[in-house]
Design a protein around this motif. Structure first.
Motif, PDB file in Angstrom:
ATOM      1  N   ALA A 203       0.856  -1.192   0.000  1.00  0.00           N
ATOM      2  CA  ALA A 203       0.000   0.000   0.000  1.00  0.00           C
ATOM      3  C   ALA A 203       0.889   1.239   0.000  1.00  0.00           C
ATOM      4  O   ALA A 203       1.836   1.325   0.785  1.00  0.00           O
ATOM      5  N   TYR A 204       0.587   2.169  -0.879  1.00  0.00           N
ATOM      6  CA  TYR A 204       1.327   3.421  -0.975  1.00  0.00           C
ATOM      7  C   TYR A 204       0.425   4.554  -0.495  1.00  0.00           C
ATOM      8  O   TYR A 204      -0.575   4.880  -1.156  1.00  0.00           O
ATOM      9  N   PRO A 205       0.735   5.177   0.647  1.00  0.00           N
ATOM     10  CA  PRO A 205      -0.125   6.250   1.142  1.00  0.00           C
ATOM     11  C   PRO A 205      -0.370   7.367   0.136  1.00  0.00           C
ATOM     12  O   PRO A 205      -1.445   7.977   0.145  1.00  0.00           O
ATOM     13  N   THR A 206       0.595   7.621  -0.742  1.00  0.00           N
ATOM     14  CA  THR A 206       0.379   8.647  -1.769  1.00  0.00           C
ATOM     15  C   THR A 206      -0.749   8.252  -2.705  1.00  0.00           C
ATOM     16  O   THR A 206      -1.612   9.072  -3.049  1.00  0.00           O
ATOM     17  N   ASP A 207      -0.779   6.987  -3.121  1.00  0.00           N
ATOM     18  CA  ASP A 207      -1.859   6.515  -3.992  1.00  0.00           C
ATOM     19  C   ASP A 207      -3.192   6.536  -3.260  1.00  0.00           C
ATOM     20  O   ASP A 207      -4.240   6.825  -3.854  1.00  0.00           O
ATOM     21  N   VAL A 208      -3.170   6.224  -1.961  1.00  0.00           N
ATOM     22  CA  VAL A 208      -4.417   6.237  -1.193  1.00  0.00           C
ATOM     23  C   VAL A 208      -4.915   7.672  -1.012  1.00  0.00           C
ATOM     24  O   VAL A 208      -6.123   7.911  -0.972  1.00  0.00           O
ATOM     25  N   ALA A 209      -3.987   8.622  -0.940  1.00  0.00           N
ATOM     26  CA  ALA A 209      -4.404  10.029  -0.915  1.00  0.00           C
ATOM     27  C   ALA A 209      -5.114  10.397  -2.218  1.00  0.00           C
ATOM     28  O   ALA A 209      -6.077  11.174  -2.221  1.00  0.00           O
ATOM     29  N   ALA A 210      -4.655   9.819  -3.336  1.00  0.00           N
ATOM     30  CA  ALA A 210      -5.341  10.042  -4.608  1.00  0.00           C
ATOM     31  C   ALA A 210      -6.717   9.386  -4.609  1.00  0.00           C
ATOM     32  O   ALA A 210      -7.661   9.906  -5.220  1.00  0.00           O
ATOM     33  N   VAL A 211      -6.859   8.251  -3.923  1.00  0.00           N
ATOM     34  CA  VAL A 211      -8.169   7.625  -3.769  1.00  0.00           C
ATOM     35  C   VAL A 211      -9.116   8.581  -3.045  1.00  0.00           C
ATOM     36  O   VAL A 211     -10.253   8.812  -3.477  1.00  0.00           O
ATOM     37  N   ALA A 212      -8.644   9.143  -1.929  1.00  0.00           N
ATOM     38  CA  ALA A 212      -9.474  10.093  -1.180  1.00  0.00           C
ATOM     39  C   ALA A 212      -9.818  11.312  -2.025  1.00  0.00           C
ATOM     40  O   ALA A 212     -10.950  11.820  -1.981  1.00  0.00           O
ATOM     41  N   THR A 268       5.746  12.532  -0.077  1.00  0.00           N
ATOM     42  CA  THR A 268       4.983  13.441   0.774  1.00  0.00           C
ATOM     43  C   THR A 268       4.455  14.622  -0.025  1.00  0.00           C
ATOM     44  O   THR A 268       3.313  15.052   0.156  1.00  0.00           O
ATOM     45  N   GLY A 269       5.290  15.150  -0.932  1.00  0.00           N
ATOM     46  CA  GLY A 269       4.847  16.282  -1.741  1.00  0.00           C
ATOM     47  C   GLY A 269       3.655  15.936  -2.605  1.00  0.00           C
ATOM     48  O   GLY A 269       2.677  16.701  -2.687  1.00  0.00           O
ATOM     49  N   LEU A 270       3.706  14.769  -3.252  1.00  0.00           N
ATOM     50  CA  LEU A 270       2.599  14.354  -4.100  1.00  0.00           C
ATOM     51  C   LEU A 270       1.368  14.025  -3.260  1.00  0.00           C
ATOM     52  O   LEU A 270       0.234  14.362  -3.632  1.00  0.00           O
ATOM     53  N   ALA A 271       1.583  13.396  -2.112  1.00  0.00           N
ATOM     54  CA  ALA A 271       0.462  13.091  -1.223  1.00  0.00           C
ATOM     55  C   ALA A 271      -0.212  14.368  -0.733  1.00  0.00           C
ATOM     56  O   ALA A 271      -1.446  14.428  -0.623  1.00  0.00           O
ATOM     57  N   ALA A 272       0.585  15.401  -0.433  1.00  0.00           N
ATOM     58  CA  ALA A 272       0.011  16.675   0.019  1.00  0.00           C
ATOM     59  C   ALA A 272      -0.846  17.310  -1.066  1.00  0.00           C
ATOM     60  O   ALA A 272      -1.896  17.890  -0.786  1.00  0.00           O
ATOM     61  N   TYR A 273      -0.382  17.199  -2.304  1.00  0.00           N
ATOM     62  CA  TYR A 273      -1.177  17.734  -3.421  1.00  0.00           C
ATOM     63  C   TYR A 273      -2.525  17.024  -3.502  1.00  0.00           C
ATOM     64  O   TYR A 273      -3.584  17.659  -3.569  1.00  0.00           O
ATOM     65  N   ALA A 283      -3.217  19.986   3.179  1.00  0.00           N
ATOM     66  CA  ALA A 283      -2.970  20.485   1.819  1.00  0.00           C
ATOM     67  C   ALA A 283      -1.578  21.033   1.624  1.00  0.00           C
ATOM     68  O   ALA A 283      -0.770  21.092   2.545  1.00  0.00           O
ATOM     69  N   SER A 284      -1.311  21.455   0.364  1.00  0.00           N
ATOM     70  CA  SER A 284       0.028  21.871  -0.051  1.00  0.00           C
ATOM     71  C   SER A 284       0.286  23.354   0.209  1.00  0.00           C
ATOM     72  O   SER A 284      -0.601  24.102   0.622  1.00  0.00           O
ATOM     73  N   ALA A 285       1.524  23.802  -0.083  1.00  0.00           N
ATOM     74  CA  ALA A 285       1.973  25.140   0.286  1.00  0.00           C
ATOM     75  C   ALA A 285       1.143  26.246  -0.363  1.00  0.00           C
ATOM     76  O   ALA A 285       0.721  27.187   0.294  1.00  0.00           O
ATOM     77  N   ARG A 286       0.897  26.153  -1.662  1.00  0.00           N
ATOM     78  CA  ARG A 286       0.150  27.222  -2.325  1.00  0.00           C
ATOM     79  C   ARG A 286      -1.310  27.220  -1.878  1.00  0.00           C
ATOM     80  O   ARG A 286      -1.911  28.271  -1.692  1.00  0.00           O
TER      81      ARG A 286
END
Length: 339
Positions: A203-212, A268-273, A283-286
Motif C-alpha cells: 500500500a502506498y499512502p500517496t496513492d491512497v491520498a489520490a483515492v481520497a 509526501t509532496g505528491l500526497a500533500a497535493y 494540503a500543499s503550500a500554495r
C-alpha cells in the motif's frame, strides 16, 4: 623597533591575503545567492496565478494532447503509454481542470482537452504493469474485487475533475467514474488503517491520498455525501501513515499499517497535493497560502527544470511531457480546491 618603511611593507603583506580572502568570500556569497534570486524571480507570479504564465504552460499541455491524438488517429499508441503515460495524461487533466475553475472564461478552451486526457487514463495500455502484478486481474473490469487496485485512483481523480468543469462530459465516462468511486469507498471503509493495496501486499499512502481525492471530487461533481469515508481516511493518515520523527509520509506500507519503507519527501509532496482535494488541513503550500515555502520550492523547480518559452507556449525542458504535466497541476493548485 622597526623602521616606518618596514612597518609599511608588513602592513601591505597583511592586506593582500585579507583582500584575497574577502574577495573569495564575496564571490562565494554571490555565487550562492545569485542562482537563488534568479530562480525565484517568477515565484511570486506563479503564486499569484499570473494568467500569462499559466496559459503558456497550459498551451504546452494542449499541444502534447493534440500530438497524442494525432498519433492515435494514425494507428500508433500515442506519445506515452504505461505508468508514465497514465501520470502524464492524469496530471494534464487535473491542471487544465484547475485552470478552468480559476478562469471560467477559459473553460471552453481547456475543459474538453481535460476530458480527452482523462479518458486516456482508462486505456488498457496505461496499466499493463499493474494488471500483470495482480496476476492478470484488470481492476477496471472487476470493480467488486477484494483487491485494492489503488493505482486506478489516478484515472478516477482525472475523470472527476474533468466532469466537474466540462458541461459535455460523456455519460459513459461518468458511469465508469461512479463505479470506481463506489468501489474505493467500500474498500477504504473496510480497512481499519484506511490503506488499500496498489500492488499485492504493498500500500502506498500517496496513492491512497489520490483515492481520497477522487472520492472528494466525485462528491463535488455529483452532490454525493462521502463525508464518512473521507473523515475515516484523514484520521488514519494522521494516526498511521505519517512518520512521527520526520513528519513525512511513509513511502510503502502494508494494509495492516506496518511500514515497508522509509518516509520520503517526494512521496509526501505528491500526497500533500492529492490531500488538498479532500482535507484542507493536509494540503500543499500554495493551497494554504504559504508564500515563503512555495518560493523556496519553486527556486529548485526553476533551476532544475529549465523553463523555456516558444511562441505562446512555456515548457520545462528537463522534465519532458511528464514534467510539464506535473508542474501544470502543481503550480495551478490553490485554495479553490482545498476544502
Amino acid at each position: 623597533m622597526g623602521s616606518p618603511d618596514g612597518v609599511s611593507r608588513r602592513s601591505h603583506r597583511f592586506r593582500r591575503p585579507f583582500a584575497l580572502v574577502a574577495g573569495v568570500v564575496a564571490a562565494v556569497t554571490i555565487a550562492g545567492l545569485l542562482p537563488s534570486w534568479w530562480c525565484g524571480r517568477d515565484a511570486d507570479a506563479w503564486f499569484r496565478g499570473d494568467p500569462g504564465r499559466v496559459r503558456a504552460l497550459a498551451e504546452e499541455s494542449v499541444a502534447f494532447e493534440a500530438a497524442d491524438d494525432q498519433q492515435r488517429a494514425n494507428g500508433s499508441s500515442g506519445e506515452l503509454t504505461g505508468m508514465w503515460g497514465l501520470i502524464a495524461h492524469q496530471m494534464t487533466a487535473l491542471g487544465l481542470a484547475q485552470i478552468s475553475l480559476a478562469h471560467p472564461d477559459w473553460r471552453d478552451r481547456y475543459a474538453p482537452v481535460a476530458t480527452r486526457a482523462a479518458a486516456k487514463t482508462l486505456l488498457p495500455e496505461m496499466r499493463p504493469v499493474f494488471t500483470a502484478a495482480w496476476y492478470g486481474e484488470d481492476g477496471v473490469t472487476v470493480p467488486d474485487s477484494a483487491n485494492g487496485h489503488a493505482y486506478l485512483s489516478y484515472p478516477a481523480l482525472a475523470l472527476g475533475m474533468a466532469r466537474l468543469v466540462d458541461p459535455a462530459f460523456p455519460p459513459d465516462l461518468a458511469a465508469r467514474q461512479d463505479a470506481l468511486v463506489t468501489s474505493y469507498e467500500r474498500r477504504l471503509l473496510a480497512s481499519p488503517t484506511a490503506l488499500i493495496d496498489t500492488l499485492p501486499g504493498e500500500a502506498y499512502p500517496t496513492d491512497v491520498a489520490a483515492v481520497a481525492a477522487a472520492i472528494a471530487v466525485h462528491g463535488r461533481a455529483t452532490g454525493a455525501d462521502h463525508s464518512a469515508v473521507l473523515a475515516h481516511w484523514a484520521r488514519q493518515v494522521r494516526a498511521v501513515q505519517i512518520d512521527p520523527g520526520t513528519g513525512l509520509v511513509l513511502q510503502r506500507m502494508g494494509a495492516d499499517g506496518r511500514a515497508h519503507d522509509a518516509p520520503r519527501a517526494s512521496g509526501t509532496g505528491l500526497a500533500a497535493y492529492f490531500a488538498g482535494f479532500a482535507d484542507r488541513a493536509l494540503a500543499s503550500a500554495r493551497a494554504f497560502g504559504h508564500r515563503d515555502v512555495f518560493t523556496r520550492i519553486f527556486r529548485t523547480t526553476d533551476l532544475a527544470g529549465l523553463p523555456l518559452r516558444s511562441g505562446n507556449r512555456l515548457r520545462f525542458a528537463n522534465g519532458g511531457a511528464i514534467g510539464n504535466a506535473l508542474l501544470l497541476a502543481f503550480l495551478t493548485s490553490g485554495p479553490e480546491l482545498a476544502r
